[in-house]
Each structure stands twice: as C-alpha cells, then as structure tokens.
Design a protein around this motif. Structure first.
Motif, PDB file in Angstrom:
ATOM      1  N   GLN A   1       5.528  21.157   0.848  1.00 29.98           N
ATOM      2  CA  GLN A   1       4.933  20.159  -0.046  1.00 29.98           C
ATOM      3  C   GLN A   1       5.785  19.932  -1.291  1.00 29.98           C
ATOM      4  O   GLN A   1       5.528  19.019  -2.071  1.00 29.98           O
ATOM      5  CB  GLN A   1       3.508  20.568  -0.430  1.00 29.98           C
ATOM      6  CG  GLN A   1       2.544  20.499   0.735  1.00 29.98           C
ATOM      7  CD  GLN A   1       1.085  20.514   0.308  1.00 29.98           C
ATOM      8  OE1 GLN A   1       0.754  20.392  -0.865  1.00 29.98           O
ATOM      9  NE2 GLN A   1       0.203  20.681   1.272  1.00 29.98           N
ATOM     10  N   VAL A   2       6.813  20.734  -1.448  1.00 29.26           N
ATOM     11  CA  VAL A   2       7.785  20.525  -2.524  1.00 29.26           C
ATOM     12  C   VAL A   2       8.567  19.229  -2.301  1.00 29.26           C
ATOM     13  O   VAL A   2       9.073  18.624  -3.252  1.00 29.26           O
ATOM     14  CB  VAL A   2       8.751  21.731  -2.587  1.00 29.26           C
ATOM     15  CG1 VAL A   2       9.955  21.444  -3.466  1.00 29.26           C
ATOM     16  CG2 VAL A   2       8.018  22.963  -3.079  1.00 29.26           C
ATOM     17  N   TYR A   3       8.627  18.764  -1.047  1.00 30.40           N
ATOM     18  CA  TYR A   3       9.479  17.630  -0.702  1.00 30.40           C
ATOM     19  C   TYR A   3       8.765  16.292  -0.853  1.00 30.40           C
ATOM     20  O   TYR A   3       7.648  16.106  -0.339  1.00 30.40           O
ATOM     21  CB  TYR A   3      10.006  17.800   0.722  1.00 30.40           C
ATOM     22  CG  TYR A   3      11.055  18.872   0.805  1.00 30.40           C
ATOM     23  CD1 TYR A   3      12.360  18.625   0.403  1.00 30.40           C
ATOM     24  CD2 TYR A   3      10.733  20.162   1.234  1.00 30.40           C
ATOM     25  CE1 TYR A   3      13.326  19.618   0.443  1.00 30.40           C
ATOM     26  CE2 TYR A   3      11.694  21.161   1.277  1.00 30.40           C
ATOM     27  CZ  TYR A   3      12.989  20.879   0.872  1.00 30.40           C
ATOM     28  OH  TYR A   3      13.933  21.858   0.896  1.00 30.40           O
ATOM     29  N   ARG A   4       9.435  15.380  -1.539  1.00 30.31           N
ATOM     30  CA  ARG A   4       8.915  14.017  -1.693  1.00 30.31           C
ATOM     31  C   ARG A   4       8.869  13.327  -0.333  1.00 30.31           C
ATOM     32  O   ARG A   4       9.823  13.391   0.433  1.00 30.31           O
ATOM     33  CB  ARG A   4       9.804  13.212  -2.646  1.00 30.31           C
ATOM     34  CG  ARG A   4       9.730  13.662  -4.083  1.00 30.31           C
ATOM     35  CD  ARG A   4      10.503  12.728  -5.004  1.00 30.31           C
ATOM     36  NE  ARG A   4      11.930  12.760  -4.741  1.00 30.31           N
ATOM     37  CZ  ARG A   4      12.776  13.640  -5.275  1.00 30.31           C
ATOM     38  NH1 ARG A   4      12.316  14.576  -6.107  1.00 30.31           N
ATOM     39  NH2 ARG A   4      14.071  13.589  -4.999  1.00 30.31           N
ATOM     40  N   GLY A   5       7.748  12.682  -0.058  1.00 25.74           N
ATOM     41  CA  GLY A   5       7.606  11.924   1.176  1.00 25.74           C
ATOM     42  C   GLY A   5       7.064  12.708   2.345  1.00 25.74           C
ATOM     43  O   GLY A   5       6.645  12.121   3.343  1.00 25.74           O
TER      44      GLY A   5
ATOM     45  N   ALA B   1      -0.203  17.793   5.048  1.00 30.39           N
ATOM     46  CA  ALA B   1      -1.584  17.682   4.542  1.00 30.39           C
ATOM     47  C   ALA B   1      -1.617  17.722   3.023  1.00 30.39           C
ATOM     48  O   ALA B   1      -2.525  18.290   2.411  1.00 30.39           O
ATOM     49  CB  ALA B   1      -2.476  18.771   5.129  1.00 30.39           C
ATOM     50  N   LYS B   2      -0.639  17.083   2.407  1.00 33.81           N
ATOM     51  CA  LYS B   2      -0.566  17.026   0.941  1.00 33.81           C
ATOM     52  C   LYS B   2      -1.687  16.138   0.412  1.00 33.81           C
ATOM     53  O   LYS B   2      -1.895  15.028   0.891  1.00 33.81           O
ATOM     54  CB  LYS B   2       0.789  16.483   0.509  1.00 33.81           C
ATOM     55  CG  LYS B   2       1.052  16.517  -0.994  1.00 33.81           C
ATOM     56  CD  LYS B   2       2.373  15.825  -1.325  1.00 33.81           C
ATOM     57  CE  LYS B   2       3.556  16.508  -0.673  1.00 33.81           C
ATOM     58  NZ  LYS B   2       4.825  15.760  -0.886  1.00 33.81           N
ATOM     59  N   LEU B   3      -2.419  16.636  -0.581  1.00 32.12           N
ATOM     60  CA  LEU B   3      -3.505  15.859  -1.162  1.00 32.12           C
ATOM     61  C   LEU B   3      -2.951  14.667  -1.925  1.00 32.12           C
ATOM     62  O   LEU B   3      -2.062  14.823  -2.776  1.00 32.12           O
ATOM     63  CB  LEU B   3      -4.326  16.705  -2.136  1.00 32.12           C
ATOM     64  CG  LEU B   3      -5.528  17.489  -1.624  1.00 32.12           C
ATOM     65  CD1 LEU B   3      -6.276  18.087  -2.813  1.00 32.12           C
ATOM     66  CD2 LEU B   3      -6.459  16.635  -0.784  1.00 32.12           C
ATOM     67  N   ALA B   4      -3.481  13.482  -1.654  1.00 32.71           N
ATOM     68  CA  ALA B   4      -3.141  12.326  -2.469  1.00 32.71           C
ATOM     69  C   ALA B   4      -3.700  12.532  -3.874  1.00 32.71           C
ATOM     70  O   ALA B   4      -4.697  13.228  -4.068  1.00 32.71           O
ATOM     71  CB  ALA B   4      -3.722  11.057  -1.850  1.00 32.71           C
TER      72      ALA B   4
END
Length: 311
Positions: A42-46, A52-55
C-alpha cells in the motif's frame, strides 16, 4: 476519548481479509489516533484495488500515513520502511496522537515494534544472486535456502524471490543464518500493544474468495495494465505483490483470466495462513474475535489493561 499524555503504540495484526482495517479505524477514532500503514504494497501509488487500500472517502476522517509514498518502479526495503514508520510514530506521539499500526506485512510490523538491527549488504553478492534468480527461478533458490537456513525457508514464501535473495545474501556475507537477524520479541518501546483479529479458517477462506472476486469486478485488470505502463514490470518490489503478478501473467498470455483469478485466491489463502502462523507465535498478541459485536470496546479495554491509557 482523548489521547493520554504518553500515547501507546497500538498494532492491529492478523491475516489478510480478517477485518483489521475496520478495527483500526474504530480504535483510531476512540483513542484519538492516526492510522500508520504497515502494508508493504500500500506504500505504492496506484496499487489500490489489489491491495484493498481504503479510499480517502472511506477513512472516516481518520488521518492515514505511509500510503502512496513510492512509484511502482521504486524498490522498498524493510530497513527503509522501519525508518519511515518509526519517524511517523515519534511525530504522532509528540502531538499527543495514538499511532494505530495496521497492515498485512508481518515482518514490517515486527521491524517497527521490536528490536531489529539490519545486517549489511554486498552489492556484488546481491547482483549475482539476482542474476541466478532470473536464470533458475525462485523455487531453486528457495531449495538452496532450505539447505543452509531451514528456519528462514519456512518463513519465506517460495514465490518471494526478492526475500529469498536477501536471505541468501545475509547468510553468505555474515556466515550466520538469516533467521538470526530477524526481530527479537522485545519491544523498542514498552508502551506497545498488539491486538490480533481472530477468525476461523473457513470464514477467512470465504472472505478472501469474495475479496478477490470483488477486486476483478472493480477493474483490477485495468489497474494492472495502467501500472505496467508506469513501470510495474521494471520495479523489484511492487511486481511481486499477490494478484498483480498473476494478472501480469494473464496479460502476457500465460494464464487465462479465470486462472489468474483462481491463483490469486490460492496465493492469498496461503499468505493468510503464513501471516496467522507468524503472529500466533508471538505471546504478546491479545486475540479478539473478528465477529464480536463489541470488538472495538474490547480492543480499547486491551489497550487500557496494558497500561496505555489512563484509568
């Protein structure tokens, strides 16, 4: 609830898809805290759908840290992440905020919480091992690792070529097992609390299957196509993420879409079992049921019993 004068460090741990994210939001809201991401991908943009990164709209107003820091071309090491996370924790606590750590990368969580010094590196050895990885594949290097360091081999997935290379590098340059350099069960700061989300395997397997199905319905393949245009295949870290590597294989014509989806489910379930096994070995974790209607209340009580909150 207002933050205590010396805020605790709270880590929500457990298997992927167990419900850690929801608990972390509830805890941060109750304790006066911020969420600190400990998921390496989740460190990565995009990399949003597949991790499952929270908006931002779904974060309930809780500030989040260490999301979207790197491009998919850039590598990431545990040592680098440790520095970022510990820096964020110091800043939050100085401001009277409670850091609530959450993410699926067990080693990263341990590296932040525990005493963990990193062995050195040797560029020539690393390059040679990376060339061998490219030539013979991760399964062969994993077999070699098992011969010299069975404990490290048990902890590292066969598919995780980057970590296998690192383990073999450490063994070669130090003459000691890679496992000897892993974190000890000693908190850097005694005001640390770990709360595990306990879920039975059938329920977890079902949740993982639903999550993967939802990922593909939400446009996961299109996300991977876009990230390939941004250099995903050239990156050393991001391209190893579960789901992304399977979809890349599909886009290269090596797997059908159904095969990519099924392999993502299988790999995620295998990863979840290893996560659970890793954390179960830590006697400091207090486990709470994922479906407890009073889960957040019980978690707050755990923090309080641990001496992290005023009476």
């Amino acid at each position: 609830m207002s933050s205590p004068p010396n805020p605790p460090i709270v880590a929500v741990v457990g298997a992927t898809a167990s419900g850690k994210t929801g608990l972390s939001l509830g805890l941060a809201a109750r304790l006066g805290g911020d969420v600190v991401n400990t998921d390496a991908m989740q460190v990565y943009r995009g990399m949003d759908i597949g991790t499952a990164k929270l908006a931002e709209a779904d974060r309930d107003g809780v500030p989040h840290h260490l999301l979207d820091v790197l491009s998919v071309r850039e590598p990431l090491t545990v040592a680098e992440f440790q520095g970022w996370a510990r820096g964020a924790i110091v800043r939050l606590r100085a401001a009277g905020r409670v850091p609530v750590l959450v993410g699926g990368s067990a080693l990263y969580t341990r590296a932040i919480l525990d005493r963990f010094e990193f062995p050195g590196t040797d560029d020539a050895v690393r390059r040679r091992l990376e060339a061998e990885l490219e030539e013979v594949g991760s399964a062969e290097l994993h077999r070699r690792l098992r011969e010299v360091d069975p404990e490290a081999a048990d902890r590292i997935l066969v598919e995780n070529g980057r970590r296998i290379v690192r383990a073999l590098e450490v063994v070669e340059i130090t003459g000691r097992p890679f496992s000897a350099s892993l974190p000890t069960l000693e908190y850097v700061d005694p005001a640390s609390v770990q709360i595990g989300v306990d879920i039975d395997r059938p329920a977890l397997d079902e949740r993982i299957a639903r999550r993967v199905e939802s990922m593909f319905e939400q446009g996961f393949v299109a996300e991977v196509e876009r990230l390939l245009d941004e250099g995903l295949a050239e990156g050393r870290t991001a391209v190893t993420a579960i789901g992304y590597r399977e979809v890349v294989a599909h886009l290269r014509g090596e797997l059908t879409l159904d095969e990519a989806r099924e392999r993502t489910v299988v790999a995620t379930r295998r990863f979840a079992r290893r996560q659970d096994s890793w954390f179960r070995k830590d006697p400091r974790v207090t486990w709470l049921r994922y479906d407890d209607p009073e889960l957040v209340d019980r978690a707050v009580a755990v923090v309080s019993w641990s001496g992290g909150l005023p009476g």
